[in-house]
Design a protein around this motif. Structure first.
Motif, mmCIF file in Angstrom:
data_model
loop_
_atom_site.group_PDB
_atom_site.id
_atom_site.type_symbol
_atom_site.label_atom_id
_atom_site.label_comp_id
_atom_site.label_asym_id
_atom_site.label_seq_id
_atom_site.Cartn_x
_atom_site.Cartn_y
_atom_site.Cartn_z
ATOM 1 N N ALA A 1 9.899 54.279 54.059
ATOM 2 C CA ALA A 1 8.743 54.322 54.956
ATOM 3 C C ALA A 1 7.433 54.302 54.174
ATOM 4 C CB ALA A 1 8.813 55.555 55.851
ATOM 5 N N SER A 2 7.431 54.873 52.959
ATOM 6 C CA SER A 2 6.201 54.931 52.167
ATOM 7 C C SER A 2 5.700 53.546 51.789
ATOM 8 C CB SER A 2 6.430 55.761 50.897
ATOM 9 O OG SER A 2 7.477 55.200 50.111
ATOM 10 N N GLY B 1 2.541 46.568 52.988
ATOM 11 C CA GLY B 1 2.847 47.193 54.266
ATOM 12 C C GLY B 1 2.658 46.233 55.428
ATOM 13 N N TRP B 2 1.584 45.442 55.358
ATOM 14 C CA TRP B 2 1.336 44.477 56.431
ATOM 15 C C TRP B 2 2.447 43.432 56.472
ATOM 16 C CZ3 TRP B 2 0.916 39.277 57.065
ATOM 17 C CH2 TRP B 2 0.391 38.836 58.285
ATOM 18 N N ILE B 3 2.874 42.946 55.300
ATOM 19 C CA ILE B 3 3.941 41.942 55.240
ATOM 20 C C ILE B 3 5.250 42.517 55.787
ATOM 21 C CG2 ILE B 3 5.393 40.595 53.669
ATOM 22 C CD1 ILE B 3 2.936 40.249 51.882
ATOM 23 N N LEU B 4 5.551 43.762 55.405
ATOM 24 C CA LEU B 4 6.786 44.386 55.882
ATOM 25 C C LEU B 4 6.785 44.516 57.403
ATOM 26 C CD1 LEU B 4 7.245 47.223 53.222
ATOM 27 C CD2 LEU B 4 8.557 45.111 53.411
ATOM 28 N N ARG B 5 5.655 44.929 57.942
ATOM 29 C CA ARG B 5 5.569 45.068 59.407
ATOM 30 C C ARG B 5 5.609 43.710 60.083
ATOM 31 N NH1 ARG B 5 2.025 49.170 57.729
ATOM 32 N NH2 ARG B 5 0.252 47.728 57.805
ATOM 33 N N ALA B 6 4.904 42.744 59.507
ATOM 34 C CA ALA B 6 4.813 41.416 60.132
ATOM 35 C C ALA B 6 6.155 40.707 60.159
ATOM 36 C CB ALA B 6 3.785 40.560 59.389
ATOM 37 N N THR B 7 7.011 40.979 59.175
ATOM 38 C CA THR B 7 8.316 40.303 59.120
ATOM 39 C C THR B 7 9.433 41.139 59.733
ATOM 40 O OG1 THR B 7 8.609 41.155 56.857
ATOM 41 C CG2 THR B 7 7.745 38.909 57.094
#
Length: 251
Positions: free
Chosen positions: A74-75, A83-89
């Motif tokens: 989660a960190s 973080g944005w890439i992880l959320r976006a994908t």
């Protein structure tokens, strides 16, 4: 987890930018991709030897037209850009609170039900084995398989650590290295399905996953694996973080 328009667009951008970089960094020897399930969602269990493992496995899966979704700390979702890439994908944050764990499980189930591949590292972190063999695992992948009925597919790789060694601070680009990836047969959980999910059942399933991975890694390395799997607890090592060695113990 049906891929959103933003997820598909982000993956498309990553494919255009990251794949050429990976192709420049390392040549590829990929084998047995035909063993990947095509009619159902599944759980991918790779070995973990360097921080760039997710890029290697994601590159391989994406090239096989499997959208990769990782269970990630989660960190990492708080890190700018990453973080944005992880959320976006549509990657899945792992939160150790009870509510967070339930959300992670539900997101993983959605990824599986949509026919995609959810990537779970059975070791939980980079291997502590000095020779980079798969170490003692954690039970998350086995639990997810028993709760969803999804097949577990072990995928071993070797070579990326020569470009970026475990916990390194820089890349080693020359001479050019080779990334080798091999897909194994699904791990047989047929006798465990339907049983109460006890510690014994989870440990049995986890050992089967690690046994399958170790066999694949041994084939890639053309070496015999150790007779006993490395257990960080027995070596007084920390389970997380770079500074995992117990210096007093070493002395």
């Amino acid at each position: 987890m049906t891929e959103s328009r933003r997820s598909r667009a982000t993956f498309a951008v990553l494919a255009v930018t990251v794949r050429p970089i990976m192709n420049l960094l390392m040549s590829k020897q990929w084998s047995d991709a035909g063993k990947l399930p095509r009619d159902t969602g599944f759980i991918v269990c790779p070995n973990h030897i360097t921080e760039i493992d997710p890029v290697v496995i994601g590159h391989f899966l994406f090239n096989q037209k499997v959208t990769p979704h990782f269970l990630a700390k989660a960190s990492l979702f708080k890190v700018p850009v990453m973080g944005w890439i992880l959320r976006a994908t549509g990657q899945v944050p792992v939160d150790r609170t009870t509510a967070g764990a339930n959300r992670s499980l539900e997101a993983a189930r959605e990824a599986i039900s949509s026919g995609g591949g959810i990537v779970v590292y059975p070791e939980g972190t980079l291997t502590r084995d000095p020779d980079l063999w798969p170490m003692k695992g954690r039970t998350g992948a086995a639990r997810l398989a028993l709760q969803t009925g999804a097949p577990i597919v072990p995928i071993a790789h070797w070579g990326a650590h020569e470009v970026f060694p475990r916990y390194a601070k820089r890349f080693y680009l020359f001479p050019r290295k080779t990334s080798r990836v091999v897909v194994g047969d699904p791990v047989d959980f047929s006798d465990l399905m339907g049983k109460p999910i006890t510690k014994t059942v989870l440990d049995t399933g986890t050992e089967r996953i690690l046994d399958a991975l170790t066999t694949l890694v041994a084939d890639l390395r053309q070496e015999a694996p150790p007779t006993e799997r490395w257990n960080p607890a027995d070596k007084h090592q920390k389970s997380t973080g770079r500074n995992f060695e117990n210096r007093d113990f070493d002395q």
